[in-house]
Design an enzyme around this catalytic site. Structure first.
Site, mmCIF file in Angstrom:
data_model
loop_
_atom_site.group_PDB
_atom_site.id
_atom_site.type_symbol
_atom_site.label_atom_id
_atom_site.label_comp_id
_atom_site.label_asym_id
_atom_site.label_seq_id
_atom_site.Cartn_x
_atom_site.Cartn_y
_atom_site.Cartn_z
ATOM 1 N N CYS A 70 1.100 -1.279 -0.406
ATOM 2 C CA CYS A 70 0.441 0.210 -0.047
ATOM 3 C C CYS A 70 1.148 1.517 0.025
ATOM 4 O O CYS A 70 1.747 1.919 -0.879
ATOM 5 C CB CYS A 70 -1.309 -0.463 1.609
ATOM 6 S SG CYS A 70 -2.446 1.476 1.003
ATOM 7 N N HIS A 187 -3.837 -5.196 1.052
ATOM 8 C CA HIS A 187 -2.935 -5.459 2.298
ATOM 9 C C HIS A 187 -2.830 -7.609 2.297
ATOM 10 O O HIS A 187 -3.966 -7.720 3.367
ATOM 11 C CB HIS A 187 -3.625 -5.249 3.508
ATOM 12 C CG HIS A 187 -3.554 -3.490 3.459
ATOM 13 N ND1 HIS A 187 -2.544 -2.517 3.847
ATOM 14 C CD2 HIS A 187 -3.999 -2.432 2.705
ATOM 15 C CE1 HIS A 187 -2.388 -1.980 4.082
ATOM 16 N NE2 HIS A 187 -3.485 -1.493 2.785
ATOM 17 N N GLU A 189 -1.016 -8.844 4.977
ATOM 18 C CA GLU A 189 -1.474 -9.081 6.185
ATOM 19 C C GLU A 189 -2.837 -8.961 6.967
ATOM 20 O O GLU A 189 -2.555 -9.411 8.419
ATOM 21 C CB GLU A 189 -0.256 -8.036 6.525
ATOM 22 C CG GLU A 189 -0.646 -6.588 6.860
ATOM 23 C CD GLU A 189 -0.370 -5.642 5.280
ATOM 24 O OE1 GLU A 189 -0.423 -6.442 4.923
ATOM 25 O OE2 GLU A 189 -1.009 -4.116 5.413
#
Lengths: 213, 80
Positions: A70, A187, A189
């Protein structure tokens, strides 16, 4: 990001302050998402000129693996480690939702636990994720297998109606020419354990740990 | 000396913000407006009175920070 890395590594990553000018010996550098400097001037522009970035660029050029997610992806393009730029979303709206990604080019470091063409569900949360590069650069990225991830639907189809932000050639993530730097807008994660509703992103981190151990 | 930097998107780079302004102008009844492109203006106060030195310094700033030359062009005006 720290939790995702800790889960896959079994140990916590070191957190480095942006004003540091020396980096320790590292296997992986991660530039996480966020909205550094409030996206002033351009997303990632100020952070890409932070003192620590000189060392990040040097390490990347030495072959150390670098992942930017990002705002981290925006910083990598602003720092010249990846080609192109991330522009305002085509819709002009902030987009915060799950998208499907197709794992595109195979990469020893960053796609270890995914198979080519695999579809994964990963969230995006950005205002400036519209990847732009000139046609020559886009052709080179595709020709050299440097497109890491593309936006698609659940079946892996790509198309303008499916592309969430207007990115050129539906690109969600790219590698540098050497393959040791990955920048991506989604993302991974945020999808590493069932508590988050999905663990499709876990493969990227587990693959990283396996590749770099 | 003052330097005024204009940063604009390169030709061929889509400008969704400019497009939105174009549609809004149309909605307000302003006819005859073609393509609208949005850019930035950055004003800098400089110590020097030497125009050549100022131009060279600000060009360097544009290349390194003020513009992203992958997608943007810049122009510099100097004023006393």
């Amino acid at each position: 990001m720290v939790d995702a890395l800790t889960q896959s590594m079994g140990a916590a990553p070191q957190l480095i302050w942006h004003r540091e000018t020396v980096l320790p010996d590292l296997d992986l550098i991660v530039l996480p998402g966020g909205f550094s400097y409030g996206d002033y001037l351009r997303s990632g522009a100020m952070a890409a000129r932070s003192p620590v970035m000189k060392e990040v660029v040097r390490k990347a050029n030495d072959g150390v693996a670098v992942l930017g997610v990002c705002n981290g992806f925006q910083m990598l393009t602003e720092a010249g480690l990846l080609p192109g730029a991330l522009m305002r979303n085509r819709s002009l709206k902030f987009i915060c939702r799950d998208v499907f990604l197709k794992v595109d080019g195979a990469n020893q470091t960053f796609s270890g636990n995914y198979s080519s063409g695999q579809v994964i569900r990963i969230p995006v949360a950005h205002h400036d994720g519209n990847y732009f590069a000139d046609n020559e650069t886009l052709n080179r990225l595709e020709g050299e297998g440097q497109v890491g991830y593309r936006y698609c639907d659940a079946e892996g189809n790509t198309g303008d109606a499916i592309n969430p932000n207007g990115s050129a050639r539906h690109i969600a993530g790219i590698y540098n020419d050497r393959g040791n730097v990955l920048g991506m807008m989604p993302h991974p994660e945020d999808h590493v354990e069932d508590l988050q509703g999905c663990s499709d992103g876990r493969g990227l981190f587990d693959g990283l740990v396996e590749a770099l151990s | 000396m003052k330097a005024i930097v204009h940063v604009t998107l390169k030709n061929g780079v889509l400008d969704p913000q400019g497009k939105a302004i174009e549609h809004a102008l149309d909605g307000l009844g302003f006819d005859g407006v073609g393509e609208v492109r949005q850019g930035k203006v950055i004003e800098l106060e400089l110590d020097t009175a030497d125009k050549d030195a100022a131009l060279s310094q600000v060009s360097d700033m544009c290349e390194k920070l003020l513009a992203n030359t992958v997608i943007e062009d810049y122009s510099i005006d100097l004023a006393d």
